[in-house]
Design an enzyme around this catalytic site. Sequence first.
Site, short mmCIF file in Angstrom:
data_model
loop_
_atom_site.label_atom_id
_atom_site.label_comp_id
_atom_site.label_asym_id
_atom_site.label_seq_id
_atom_site.Cartn_x
_atom_site.Cartn_y
_atom_site.Cartn_z
N CYS A 1 0.03 5.41 -0.92
CA CYS A 1 1.05 4.38 -0.78
C CYS A 1 2.32 4.78 -1.52
O CYS A 1 2.41 4.64 -2.75
CB CYS A 1 0.52 3.04 -1.30
N CYS B 1 4.10 1.94 -3.32
CA CYS B 1 3.45 1.55 -4.59
C CYS B 1 3.73 2.58 -5.68
O CYS B 1 4.04 2.23 -6.81
CB CYS B 1 1.93 1.47 -4.44
N ASP B 2 3.59 3.85 -5.35
CA ASP B 2 3.52 4.87 -6.40
C ASP B 2 4.68 5.88 -6.42
O ASP B 2 4.78 6.66 -7.36
CB ASP B 2 2.20 5.65 -6.26
#
Length: 317
Positions: A140, A143-144
């Site tokens: 992701c 997300c990261d």
Amino acid sequence: MSQEIEQVNCLIIGSGPAGYTAAIYAARADMKPVLYQGMQPGGQLTTTNEVENFPGYPEGITGPEMMAQLEQQAKRFEADIRFGFITKVDFSGPIHKAWTESGHEIHAKTVIISTGASAKYLGLENEQKYLALGGGVSACAVCDGFFYRGQETVIVGAGDSACEEAHYLSKLCKKVTMLVRRDEFRASKIMADRVKNTPNIDILFNTETVDVLGDGNVVTGVRVKNNVSGEETDVPCTGFFVAIGHQPNTEIFKDYINLDETGYIKYEKPGTTLTNVPGVFVAGDAADRNYRQAITAAGTGCMAALDAERYLAALEG
Ligand code: NDP
């Protein structure tokens, strides 16, 4: 637990942000929800390190901590949260039947499906090792990606997700190398063109991942192979992103619930969480191929609880 059939008002299947939010709302509405956590209590977020984009956590929070807090919040209102999973359902009648892995039978007036989706991984040993260590493997970018600002990353995949994520990473990272296993993209032309026209994205066609390299704690590169020439090379990077698709966890519902061609649950009526079966609602990634964020899952979890509450109220007339 007794093997007698248990009657419940509201059965929630799955324990990501969608399931727990549904449990909080349903419990506060006195629906006495019973939630089965499933195979991965806390869901996909438990494999994420730091969550920085969920409103209300100005300092950020780890995925596992956030899920523990959501669970606690649901328990505060006496939602019945159970470790275990649903292995079979029968939605053919007005009472919705479900069975747990131990054979316990539940009859529910309403069901909220929040079983989520699982990111697909390549399955390489070191990919799984660094994923488990939180050492530089992610599925992701939204997300990261932030953790790799100014660094070099590699992303594998050639669909719309991979293109979108590569483009997202290109704004944060010094360089993004994209590994495409065939000589063309699967993605739509517009998405592929955007990637091709981004100067700091390097696309390697006909290229497969052989191994994820690391120092034992974090990723340091990826060994790749050109599947035409057979040549192997190492691409240095600190982040390895896998964007080869997601699999919605909807298999057990397929005989009763309308799914799209890739297994996502179809909403019966846009703007609601209704499925084709009255009294069965869906929240989160099991029906969302598009946004797939904790906050959107939580939002639809709330909607599902409200829809279930209205359905129950109408039943009780
Ligand atoms: P897709 O299934 O469309 O693409 C998966 C990609 O991963 C393919 O290019 C495939 O390669 C590649 N792949 C699969 N397995 C491997 C492997 N083992 N090694 C290397 N590469 C592999 O998944 P997406 O998640 O990209 O998209 C899912 C759906 O969501 C699509 O319908 C897409 O259009 C949609 N979507 C739309 C977006 C938008 O419009 N903004 C954004 C994101 C998704 P190959 O091509 O060789 O099979």
